[in-house]
Design a protein around this motif. Structure first.
Motif, PDB file in Angstrom:
ATOM      1  N   ARG A 148       0.810  -1.219   0.000  1.00  0.00           N
ATOM      2  CA  ARG A 148       0.000   0.000   0.000  1.00  0.00           C
ATOM      3  C   ARG A 148       0.842   1.268   0.000  1.00  0.00           C
ATOM      4  O   ARG A 148       0.473   2.266  -0.621  1.00  0.00           O
ATOM      5  N   ILE A 155      -4.955   3.422  -1.458  1.00  0.00           N
ATOM      6  CA  ILE A 155      -6.081   2.529  -1.218  1.00  0.00           C
ATOM      7  C   ILE A 155      -6.906   2.985  -0.021  1.00  0.00           C
ATOM      8  O   ILE A 155      -8.150   2.976  -0.064  1.00  0.00           O
ATOM      9  N   SER A 156      -6.255   3.405   1.050  1.00  0.00           N
ATOM     10  CA  SER A 156      -6.980   3.811   2.254  1.00  0.00           C
ATOM     11  C   SER A 156      -7.885   5.005   1.990  1.00  0.00           C
ATOM     12  O   SER A 156      -9.035   5.040   2.434  1.00  0.00           O
ATOM     13  N   GLU A 159     -10.853   3.851  -0.258  1.00  0.00           N
ATOM     14  CA  GLU A 159     -11.797   3.004   0.467  1.00  0.00           C
ATOM     15  C   GLU A 159     -12.767   3.824   1.306  1.00  0.00           C
ATOM     16  O   GLU A 159     -13.950   3.475   1.435  1.00  0.00           O
ATOM     17  N   LYS A 160     -12.300   4.925   1.849  1.00  0.00           N
ATOM     18  CA  LYS A 160     -13.141   5.762   2.716  1.00  0.00           C
ATOM     19  C   LYS A 160     -14.306   6.393   1.956  1.00  0.00           C
ATOM     20  O   LYS A 160     -15.301   6.784   2.559  1.00  0.00           O
ATOM     21  N   GLY A 162     -16.206   4.794  -0.052  1.00  0.00           N
ATOM     22  CA  GLY A 162     -17.234   3.777  -0.186  1.00  0.00           C
ATOM     23  C   GLY A 162     -17.536   3.400  -1.628  1.00  0.00           C
ATOM     24  O   GLY A 162     -18.437   2.604  -1.890  1.00  0.00           O
ATOM     25  N   TYR A 164     -15.230   2.076  -3.896  1.00  0.00           N
ATOM     26  CA  TYR A 164     -14.466   0.932  -4.378  1.00  0.00           C
ATOM     27  C   TYR A 164     -13.908   0.145  -3.200  1.00  0.00           C
ATOM     28  O   TYR A 164     -13.540   0.713  -2.160  1.00  0.00           O
ATOM     29  N   THR A 165     -13.817  -1.162  -3.386  1.00  0.00           N
ATOM     30  CA  THR A 165     -13.138  -2.011  -2.411  1.00  0.00           C
ATOM     31  C   THR A 165     -11.656  -2.092  -2.768  1.00  0.00           C
ATOM     32  O   THR A 165     -11.243  -1.682  -3.863  1.00  0.00           O
ATOM     33  N   GLU A 166     -10.870  -2.653  -1.878  1.00  0.00           N
ATOM     34  CA  GLU A 166      -9.449  -2.817  -2.181  1.00  0.00           C
ATOM     35  C   GLU A 166      -9.257  -3.703  -3.404  1.00  0.00           C
ATOM     36  O   GLU A 166      -8.373  -3.444  -4.237  1.00  0.00           O
ATOM     37  N   ASP A 168     -11.254  -3.953  -5.977  1.00  0.00           N
ATOM     38  CA  ASP A 168     -11.553  -3.119  -7.148  1.00  0.00           C
ATOM     39  C   ASP A 168     -10.345  -2.254  -7.505  1.00  0.00           C
ATOM     40  O   ASP A 168      -9.968  -2.137  -8.675  1.00  0.00           O
ATOM     41  N   ILE A 169      -9.776  -1.648  -6.486  1.00  0.00           N
ATOM     42  CA  ILE A 169      -8.675  -0.701  -6.700  1.00  0.00           C
ATOM     43  C   ILE A 169      -7.443  -1.418  -7.230  1.00  0.00           C
ATOM     44  O   ILE A 169      -6.824  -0.999  -8.206  1.00  0.00           O
ATOM     45  N   TRP A 206      -6.451  10.714  -4.312  1.00  0.00           N
ATOM     46  CA  TRP A 206      -6.517   9.266  -4.509  1.00  0.00           C
ATOM     47  C   TRP A 206      -5.202   8.729  -5.048  1.00  0.00           C
ATOM     48  O   TRP A 206      -4.916   7.535  -4.942  1.00  0.00           O
TER      49      TRP A 206
END
Length: 339
Positions: A148, A155-156, A159-160, A162, A164-166, A168-169, A206
């Motif tokens: 990461r 990613i963090s 994710e916040k 909402g 995309y999930t990890e 997805d990323i 991002w």
């Protein structure tokens, strides 16, 4: 029928690498696929001579498109929080023209594959072309497995939101040294939307601000946010698709001057000589004994059309060269520690 071609990014500084790439494409991909060279800068005398000697190679000459992409990327990086912290850490990248490769999206081919000039093509592109029937972006790299802290995208932060999930990323993180895609995916209108999201809506956060700047960071954001189908061969359910590609990190087997992944002798799309400088290749081609992984393969393709010009024997590198190599290794080590 859609046109198909190959792009690369080059100037006279990487001339030896460019010739080797062009020869490897002709030998291992096709002698008939047209190739368009996007100019890294205006140092193009040797490049133009090489183009004139080949029937299917041209120079990308739409400078308005090139300028538009440069302005876009400069505006984005200038808006990043890290820009406010320091300009020193990204000054070298910021002044470079790596982002000119994105001009391929407004080029002459309906579908295309891009190779970095410091690469050698190792097999035909049939599987890439086939994948472009169902996906808009094709990659073949391992950027998605990075920690990461050094990943292209933060990613963090993402994710916040909402959105995309990890998973997805990560599936959308990739490098820009080799990719297949299509003309018109990033129109002027879409770029304005992306710019608004990045700058006005602050989605520039991002993009990972740690480590060193890379145009693939921005590219990963663009492919994630445009929500178009993407395929990475290293994420393929078919194990035969998952190979290495990096000269100084992966192991390959040479069979008749074509490299294969050592594990399973799987064909590779290309070998990428990342982390080696153009000076190293120039000195190698002039007969100096420069320590480059798979240098014999590089020399084979560099002098494929003129084998009589290949150095018969490599002489020991000069003290200046050795000092420069040691210095470059120290710099690379420092970069890795910062990352």
């Amino acid at each position: 029928m859609d046109s198909f071609g190959i792009y690369t990014l080059a100037n006279d500084v990487v001339f030896d690498q460019l010739v080797a790439l062009l020869n490897s494409i002709e030998a291992n991909v096709s002698a008939d696929i047209p190739i368009c060279i996007i100019p890294y800068d205006e140092r193009l005398d040797l490049v133009r001579q090489e183009i004139n000697s080949r029937k299917n190679v041209i120079l990308f000459d739409n400078w308005d498109v090139i300028q538009r992409w440069e302005e876009f990327t400069h505006q984005v990086w200038a808006a990043h929080p890290r820009e406010k912290e320091t300009k020193l850490s990204r000054s070298g990248w910021y002044k470079s023209h790596l982002q000119r490769r994105f001009a391929a999206f407004e080029g002459i081919f309906d579908k295309f594959v891009f190779y970095d000039a410091d690469s050698l093509a190792m097999k035909p592109l049939n599987n890439v072309i086939n994948k472009l029937e169902t996906s808009d972006f094709i990659f073949d790299d391992w950027e998605h497995i990075k920690d990461r802290s050094v990943a292209a995208l933060d990613i963090s932060v993402i994710e916040k939101t909402g959105l995309y999930t990890e998973a997805d990323i990560r599936s959308n993180m990739h490098c820009s040294s080799f990719f297949g895609s299509k003309r018109g995916l990033f129109t002027g209108e879409e770029i304005e939307i992306i710019k608004e999201r990045l700058i006005t809506n602050r989605e520039v956060q991002w993009i990972n601000g740690h480590g060193w700047w890379d145009d693939s960071f921005l590219f990963s954001y663009m492919t994630l946010r445009c929500d178009r189908p993407l395929f990475n061969f290293t994420l393929s359910p078919n194990g035969q698709d998952r190979t290495g590609n990096c000269a100084n990190a992966d192991s390959f087997v040479n069979i008749n001057n074509v490299l294969y992944n050592q594990d399973g002798l799987k064909p590779i799309h290309r070998i990428h000589y990342m982390s080696y400088s153009s000076r190293d290749f120039a000195r190698l081609c002039q007969g100096e004994d420069i320590n480059i992984c798979y240098r014999d393969e590089f020399l084979y393709y560099r002098f494929l059309k003129h084998p009589e010009q290949r150095p018969k024997q490599l002489r020991p590198a000069s003290m200046i060269t050795k000092t420069s190599i040691v210095f470059n290794k120290i710099v690379q080590k420092l970069q890795r520690s910062i990352r």
